[in-house]
Scaffold this active site. Structure first.
Site: not given
Ligand code: NAD
Length: 356
Positions: A141, A187, A219, A243, A247
């Protein structure tokens, strides 16, 4: 103890849920003998309406002067069409940036009586009580270079050892106060940043011998949150993964109105419910204040080191939900309807009663 808590009620349901949290904080003060000094300042649309910028300089000064900050929500449809620096939401990014809040903590737990409120089978959700610790100021970001190049667009994921080390410490510190397990999510089979992340987290873990560490690919983690959420304690991860996973974790436990958060740096922290200003239900005394009240509990624990006080608030939330009190968003879980104010007052009463 006389800490100063800055209240930033903001817009929409923000003032209603912050008012409910204040009633609970006063009950905590009475029971435990603290004189919390509560100050208030405008932010977001509430500031714009007074002819001020969304994050007024005075508000920022008050934030620096406070020991902790409790924010309601920002966002006001009236200012939606303004340029982006004059939108209420810009205040949120501004205050996070100014206070250098690099750690975002988002717990998700199933409250008593609400096992049916989420999308999962109650037996899958049972026992879920996890905390996502997300790096908030680095990664994809913020990485440079970024931009567009003809038909392409690009972003950069970059992490330094120092950035990983400080968020890892936050994760392990949080785990020490919980069930002493950290799942570090990356990852590392694909990304160099993830390999650095894994290496540094493993180094930091050596300072926390009584906390168990495991590593998981993002994942696999996304899948496991949906299939076996109760298997997690602390999920430690970088900005983008956090992020998304926070959620997902929030969604499985029921209403958005239940979710609290903390954003921490090396100075004072900012505590706020996860939900927005919900203009569709503002001013009707129907918003669920539990996200804000649980954020106040996080403030007590993480900013003021008042663990017993924080636990008293969380226990009171649990007791009141067990009694069957339900704001409108939880109506499908059955029980007795109550408004925003009524929910705050009952939780405050239970905090007081438990001390008698
Ligand atoms: P929202 O979170 O405000 O509302 C989404 C839905 O959830 C709405 O139907 C709302 O009624 C419901 N809801 C939210 N909080 C609730 C509560 N405590 N109790 C019961 N129901 C609740 O998200 P949105 O509608 O996408 O955004 C509204 C405004 O809030 C926008 O201006 C947005 O930019 C802003 N926003 C602010 C924050 C923040 O301040 N941290 C976060 C998200 C959105």
């Amino acid at each position: 103890m006389n800490p100063t808590i800055l209240l930033l009620p903001g817009d929409g349901i923000g003032p209603e849920v912050v008012a409910a949290a204040v009633v609970v904080l006063r009950a905590v003060g009475d029971r435990f003998g603290h004189a919390f000094a509560l100050t208030e300042a405008p932010i977001g649309g509430a500031a714009l309406r007074r002819g001020l910028p969304p994050l007024p300089a005075e508000t920022l000064q008050a934030a620096y002067a406070a020991d902790a900050i409790l924010l309601g929500a920002v966002g006001d449809p009236e200012f939606d069409r303004g340029d982006s620096s004059r939108r209420p939401e810009s205040a949120l990014l501004g205050i996070r940036r100014e206070l250098k809040l690099y750690a975002n903590l988002r717990p998700a737990k199933v409250w008593p009586g609400l096992e049916n409120a989420g999308p999962l089978k109650p037996e899958v959700l049972a026992g879920t009580d996890l905390l996502v610790v997300r790096e908030l100021t680095g990664g994809l970001y913020y990485g440079e270079p970024r931009g567009t190049d003809g038909d392409s667009a690009f972003n950069t994921m970059r992490y330094s050892r120092g950035e990983v080390r400080r968020i890892a410490r936050r994760g392990f510190d949080a785990a020490r106060r919980r069930r002493r397990r950290v799942t570090s999510v990356d990852k590392a089979n694909v990304l160099e940043t993830s390999r650095l992340w894994r290496q540094v987290v493993t180094e930091v873990a050596r300072d926390y011998r009584n906390v168990a560490l495991d590593h998981m690919y993002v994942d696999a983690c996304a899948m496991k949150i949906a299939l076996a959420p109760a298997s997690f304690d602390v999920i430690l991860t970088e900005n983008l993964f956090g992020d998304i996973l926070s959620d997902e974790a929030g969604a499985i436990v029921g209403s958005l109105g239940l979710l609290p958060s903390a954003s921490l740096g090396d100075g004072r922290g900012l505590f706020e419910p996860v939900h927005g200003s919900a203009p569709d239900i503002a001013g009707k005394d129907i918003a669920n204040p539990i996200g804000a009240i649980a954020s106040a509990a996080m403030l007590l624990r993480h900013a003021l080191q008042l663990d017993a006080e924080a636990a008293a608030v969380e226990n009171a939330i649990g007791d009141v939900l067990r009694e069957g009190l339900r704001t409108a968003d939880l109506a499908s879980a059955g029980g007795h309807p109550v408004g925003t104010r009524g929910m705050g007052e009952r939780i405050a009463a239970v905090v007081r009663e438990a001390g008698l």
